[in-house]
Design an enzyme around this catalytic site. Sequence first.
Site, PDB file in Angstrom:
ATOM      1  N   SER A   1      -0.799   3.317  10.322  1.00  0.00           N
ATOM      2  CA  SER A   1      -0.957   4.351  11.341  1.00  0.00           C
ATOM      3  C   SER A   1      -0.888   3.785  12.749  1.00  0.00           C
ATOM      4  O   SER A   1      -0.421   4.444  13.669  1.00  0.00           O
ATOM      5  CB  SER A   1      -2.300   5.069  11.150  1.00  0.00           C
ATOM      6  OG  SER A   1      -2.394   5.634   9.865  1.00  0.00           O
TER       7      SER A   1
ATOM      8  N   HIS B   1       0.868  -1.178   0.000  1.00  0.00           N
ATOM      9  CA  HIS B   1       0.000   0.000   0.000  1.00  0.00           C
ATOM     10  C   HIS B   1       0.906   1.230   0.000  1.00  0.00           C
ATOM     11  O   HIS B   1       1.475   1.590   1.030  1.00  0.00           O
ATOM     12  CB  HIS B   1      -0.881  -0.011   1.248  1.00  0.00           C
ATOM     13  CG  HIS B   1      -1.936   1.057   1.276  1.00  0.00           C
ATOM     14  ND1 HIS B   1      -1.894   2.188   0.505  1.00  0.00           N
ATOM     15  CD2 HIS B   1      -3.084   1.144   1.995  1.00  0.00           C
ATOM     16  CE1 HIS B   1      -2.941   2.937   0.755  1.00  0.00           C
ATOM     17  NE2 HIS B   1      -3.685   2.330   1.653  1.00  0.00           N
TER      18      HIS B   1
ATOM     19  N   THR C   1      -0.822  -1.633  -4.674  1.00  0.00           N
ATOM     20  CA  THR C   1      -2.257  -1.349  -4.732  1.00  0.00           C
ATOM     21  C   THR C   1      -2.489   0.050  -5.292  1.00  0.00           C
ATOM     22  O   THR C   1      -1.773   0.995  -4.958  1.00  0.00           O
ATOM     23  CB  THR C   1      -2.905  -1.477  -3.353  1.00  0.00           C
ATOM     24  OG1 THR C   1      -2.288  -0.553  -2.446  1.00  0.00           O
ATOM     25  CG2 THR C   1      -2.750  -2.885  -2.801  1.00  0.00           C
TER      26      THR C   1
ATOM     27  N   SER D   1       0.070   4.049   2.609  1.00  0.00           N
ATOM     28  CA  SER D   1      -0.278   3.614   3.965  1.00  0.00           C
ATOM     29  C   SER D   1       0.409   4.483   5.008  1.00  0.00           C
ATOM     30  O   SER D   1       1.565   4.889   4.844  1.00  0.00           O
ATOM     31  CB  SER D   1       0.130   2.161   4.157  1.00  0.00           C
ATOM     32  OG  SER D   1      -0.242   1.697   5.424  1.00  0.00           O
ATOM     33  N   GLY D   2      -0.309   4.735   6.116  1.00  0.00           N
ATOM     34  CA  GLY D   2       0.258   5.534   7.201  1.00  0.00           C
ATOM     35  C   GLY D   2       0.665   6.908   6.732  1.00  0.00           C
ATOM     36  O   GLY D   2      -0.156   7.698   6.278  1.00  0.00           O
TER      37      GLY D   2
ATOM     38  N   ASP E   1      -3.246  -2.132   9.425  1.00  0.00           N
ATOM     39  CA  ASP E   1      -4.297  -3.085   9.749  1.00  0.00           C
ATOM     40  C   ASP E   1      -5.383  -3.118   8.680  1.00  0.00           C
ATOM     41  O   ASP E   1      -5.999  -4.158   8.441  1.00  0.00           O
ATOM     42  CB  ASP E   1      -4.923  -2.724  11.101  1.00  0.00           C
ATOM     43  CG  ASP E   1      -3.941  -2.887  12.245  1.00  0.00           C
ATOM     44  OD1 ASP E   1      -3.284  -3.930  12.310  1.00  0.00           O
ATOM     45  OD2 ASP E   1      -3.832  -1.967  13.075  1.00  0.00           O
TER      46      ASP E   1
ATOM     47  N   GLU F   1      -8.299  -6.121   4.423  1.00  0.00           N
ATOM     48  CA  GLU F   1      -8.744  -6.244   3.033  1.00  0.00           C
ATOM     49  C   GLU F   1      -8.291  -7.580   2.442  1.00  0.00           C
ATOM     50  O   GLU F   1      -9.066  -8.282   1.770  1.00  0.00           O
ATOM     51  CB  GLU F   1      -8.170  -5.078   2.220  1.00  0.00           C
ATOM     52  CG  GLU F   1      -8.651  -5.007   0.794  1.00  0.00           C
ATOM     53  CD  GLU F   1      -8.083  -3.812   0.058  1.00  0.00           C
ATOM     54  OE1 GLU F   1      -7.854  -3.927  -1.159  1.00  0.00           O
ATOM     55  OE2 GLU F   1      -7.866  -2.762   0.690  1.00  0.00           O
TER      56      GLU F   1
END
Length: 620
Positions: free
Chosen positions: A335, A171, A202, A174-175, A232, A237
């Site tokens: 995160s 990802h 992704t 992400s975060g 998470d 997913e």
Amino acid sequence: MERNKNCLVVGDNNPMESANSKAEISVFSSSLFLDNVGEVVLTLNPSSDQLYWQSVDPLDHGRSCCGLFSNSDSALKISDVYGVEFIDYGIVHESALTNAAGGCLSGRPTEMYRFKVYGVQKSKTYPSIWAPSIYTFGHSDSRTCCMWVNRINASLDMEADRPKNLLVFVHPRSGKGNGCRTWDAVAPIFSQANVKTKVIMTERAGHAFDVLASITNRELDSYDGVLAVGGDGLFNEILNGLLLSRHEVPCPSRSMDFENYVDNGCELSVHEAVGNLEEPSDPCEDDSPLLMNIGHSRTQVSNLRSEADLCHTEHDSKFSFPHERFRFGIIPAGSTDATVICTTGGRDPVMSALQIVLGKRLCLDVAQVVRWKTTSTSKDEPYVRYAANFAGYGFYGDVIMESEKYRWMGPKRYDYAGTKVFLQHRSYEAEVAYVQVESEKASVRPERGPWSRKMKALMGLSDPSTKGTCRANCSVCNEKPIQSSAKSASIGPYKGESKWKKSKGRFLSVGAAVISCRNERAPDGLVADAHLSDGFLHLILVKDCPRALYLRHLTQLAMKGGNPLNFRFVEHHKTTAFMFTSFGKESVWNVDGEILQGHQLSAQVYRGLVSLFATGPDYL
């Protein structure tokens, strides 16, 4: 025993030896040079799971500024070695010495053929912290180096649980947008361990879900596992993409069918949720991982699978869960990363990568959540989701809903949204039914005095002896379940000594924790004594109360060693299944970070449904 100029081989000509066991492979030893140490005798003893070395010059012991020759650093377990590599001709330094200023000076360089051994070092002070350790050995003869590489590889090949081929989802946003950098940092570890990886970046919410929901069983079976490089939300997913199409179990009964259990004479105890308590108190920031609503039902997943099967004319092998070989892995870049913290004891991408390449295994409970009705006036349309972390309504749902307005703030939006929702102090009317199991009844302790319960409830105190932390090689999680079928407690008239109970009233929040949910904002998690694979949910009902008392509850949640569950307005029930119905104004559910609107909802837990590449947290 035979000796030649370059190596010593022990036991090669023993006729009693068999080639099918680690214990029966020859002990192999020879004189080599170790970079920054000097000449050593290196020995491989597969029967004792050891690769160890000893300095030829006894003065070298303790003289290295790197501390390599302390008793614990002159050996590696073969089970802690994840790779070996021949690196051709180059420089090897002799013993590294400490100068007068306390610095480290490399010894005299010598050119020779070399090979590297990649292993794992575990912190003596914090056992949950792992780091890679690289040892460079050299010899004037390339054949000796190649022989060592082959011998060590032969021992590593016997580590049957190690992955060979992995599907990786990264990802990129992400975060704090660290997904790609995180993968770039750990990718060399997989190369060093000779693990093949197919990497998919992704591009949108639901991308990983769609790939896994439509992948054929034959292709999926070619992988030893799937990795999530993210938080998470990405893990959830991936989990749903696989389980919705391959966990073949019927949905549980509807929430409203609970009344039938009462009519049929099942034992039931009803207690009303009360409010208007008084006393002051303390904030915990809400912990909500990132994931936009994917918007797939089980029917839609079945359609995706059907389309894939039409394109795949050959016989597609069966692939279902629980699965003996296939595992999930998480390299944290999110995160909160609560799942990684609970399953490894840390939040380090390198440590997670090391546990993956070493083939560690840990079973994990998963909750099946079924929304029966979206609103009070909608038709029954079962919508299934799976959660490995947490499902929450009220405060937890309101925070993630509010945070969606401030996505531009990044992870800080949860702090802002949590404060805003706390000040609004909304409560919701609902009815929650749950299975009370025998273990929960047995844990109820008599009060020690007339003021004991009240004082403990006001101050948030509890008996420390009641907390049992889940850890590596946990005896509770390793205990074999009594039920050997689906490892779950089906929703319906519970077979055995358990009974259904019901709580009805106004709630600030309703939460169901599958694991402890530890994270940086809640160091002990929502439920400190929750286990990773014991087959139970922890149902947490926070009844309506003054804002000051709720503040104390949240503050205890944010404290190390706090007691957020020991208040009179907080109910904590260890259960295998529960059902929920809302009345009047409604909140939304936060299911592992996904927003789920649900008027009627039921959930049940499946013990050890999936396996992770992890060891469990290791505390001193």
